[in-house]
Design a protein around this motif. Structure first.
Motif, short mmCIF file in Angstrom:
data_model
loop_
_atom_site.label_atom_id
_atom_site.label_comp_id
_atom_site.label_asym_id
_atom_site.label_seq_id
_atom_site.Cartn_x
_atom_site.Cartn_y
_atom_site.Cartn_z
N MET A 52 0.84 -1.18 0.00
CA MET A 52 0.00 0.00 0.00
C MET A 52 0.88 1.24 0.00
N LYS A 53 0.59 2.14 -0.87
CA LYS A 53 1.37 3.35 -1.00
C LYS A 53 0.94 4.37 0.05
N GLN A 54 1.91 4.94 0.74
CA GLN A 54 1.61 5.97 1.73
C GLN A 54 1.64 7.33 1.07
N VAL A 55 0.68 8.14 1.46
CA VAL A 55 0.60 9.49 0.92
C VAL A 55 0.68 10.45 2.09
N GLU A 56 1.53 11.41 1.99
CA GLU A 56 1.65 12.42 3.04
C GLU A 56 0.71 13.58 2.74
N VAL A 57 -0.09 13.93 3.73
CA VAL A 57 -1.04 15.02 3.57
C VAL A 57 -0.66 16.10 4.56
N VAL A 58 -0.49 17.31 4.05
CA VAL A 58 -0.19 18.45 4.92
C VAL A 58 -1.42 19.33 4.95
N ILE A 59 -1.91 19.57 6.16
CA ILE A 59 -3.13 20.37 6.33
C ILE A 59 -2.76 21.58 7.19
N ALA A 60 -3.10 22.74 6.67
CA ALA A 60 -2.84 23.97 7.41
C ALA A 60 -3.66 23.96 8.70
N ALA A 61 -3.10 24.51 9.77
CA ALA A 61 -3.74 24.50 11.08
C ALA A 61 -5.15 25.09 11.04
N GLU A 62 -5.34 26.14 10.29
CA GLU A 62 -6.66 26.77 10.25
C GLU A 62 -7.69 25.93 9.48
N LYS A 63 -7.24 24.97 8.69
CA LYS A 63 -8.14 24.10 7.93
C LYS A 63 -8.35 22.73 8.61
N LEU A 64 -7.62 22.47 9.68
CA LEU A 64 -7.64 21.16 10.32
C LEU A 64 -9.02 20.81 10.89
N ARG A 65 -9.68 21.77 11.52
CA ARG A 65 -11.00 21.50 12.10
C ARG A 65 -12.00 21.10 11.01
N GLN A 66 -12.00 21.80 9.90
CA GLN A 66 -12.93 21.48 8.81
C GLN A 66 -12.58 20.13 8.19
N TRP A 67 -11.28 19.84 8.03
CA TRP A 67 -10.87 18.56 7.48
C TRP A 67 -11.36 17.42 8.38
N ALA A 68 -11.22 17.57 9.69
CA ALA A 68 -11.66 16.54 10.63
C ALA A 68 -13.17 16.35 10.55
N ALA A 69 -13.92 17.44 10.45
CA ALA A 69 -15.38 17.35 10.33
C ALA A 69 -15.77 16.62 9.05
N ASN A 70 -15.10 16.90 7.95
CA ASN A 70 -15.38 16.24 6.68
C ASN A 70 -15.07 14.74 6.75
N GLU A 71 -13.94 14.40 7.34
CA GLU A 71 -13.56 13.00 7.47
C GLU A 71 -14.55 12.25 8.34
N THR A 72 -14.98 12.87 9.43
CA THR A 72 -15.95 12.25 10.33
C THR A 72 -17.28 12.04 9.63
N ALA A 73 -17.71 13.02 8.87
CA ALA A 73 -18.98 12.91 8.15
C ALA A 73 -18.93 11.80 7.11
#
Length: 90
Positions: free
Chosen positions: A1-22
């Motif tokens: 399995m290929k690993q992909v590194e994702v960099v998320i800006a601190a101000e976008k982290l909350r929205q990213w977490a909400a999207n992943e949870t949804a």
């Protein structure tokens, strides 16, 4: 399995977490009711065993039930308190 590194800006982290949870798909049944009921039953069994043990130790003049028996009788309330708290939290 290929690993992909994702960099998320601190101000976008909350929205990213909400999207992943949804996007999560829940399957099956989630709940702690069964575990809570089993915990309470086991605590009742512990109370009964401790009462029998205390009765046996009272009958012996030396009260030599062993270190484990003495620990159980001395600390049973801690086990019951923590077990009931855990069952309530489930």
């Amino acid at each position: 399995m290929k690993q992909v590194e994702v960099v998320i800006a601190a101000e976008k982290l909350r929205q990213w977490a909400a999207n992943e949870t949804a996007a999560l798909e829940l399957r099956g049944r989630c709940g702690g009711g069964g575990v809570a009921r089993r915990t309470v039953r086991r605590l009742e069994s512990l109370r009964a065993a401790a009462a029998r043990l205390a009765g046996r130790m009272e009958k012996t003049a030396a009260r030599r039930g062993g270190d484990a028996a003495e620990w159980l009788l001395d600390n049973r309330y801690l086990i019951e308190r923590e077990g009931m708290e855990a069952a309530a939290q489930l």
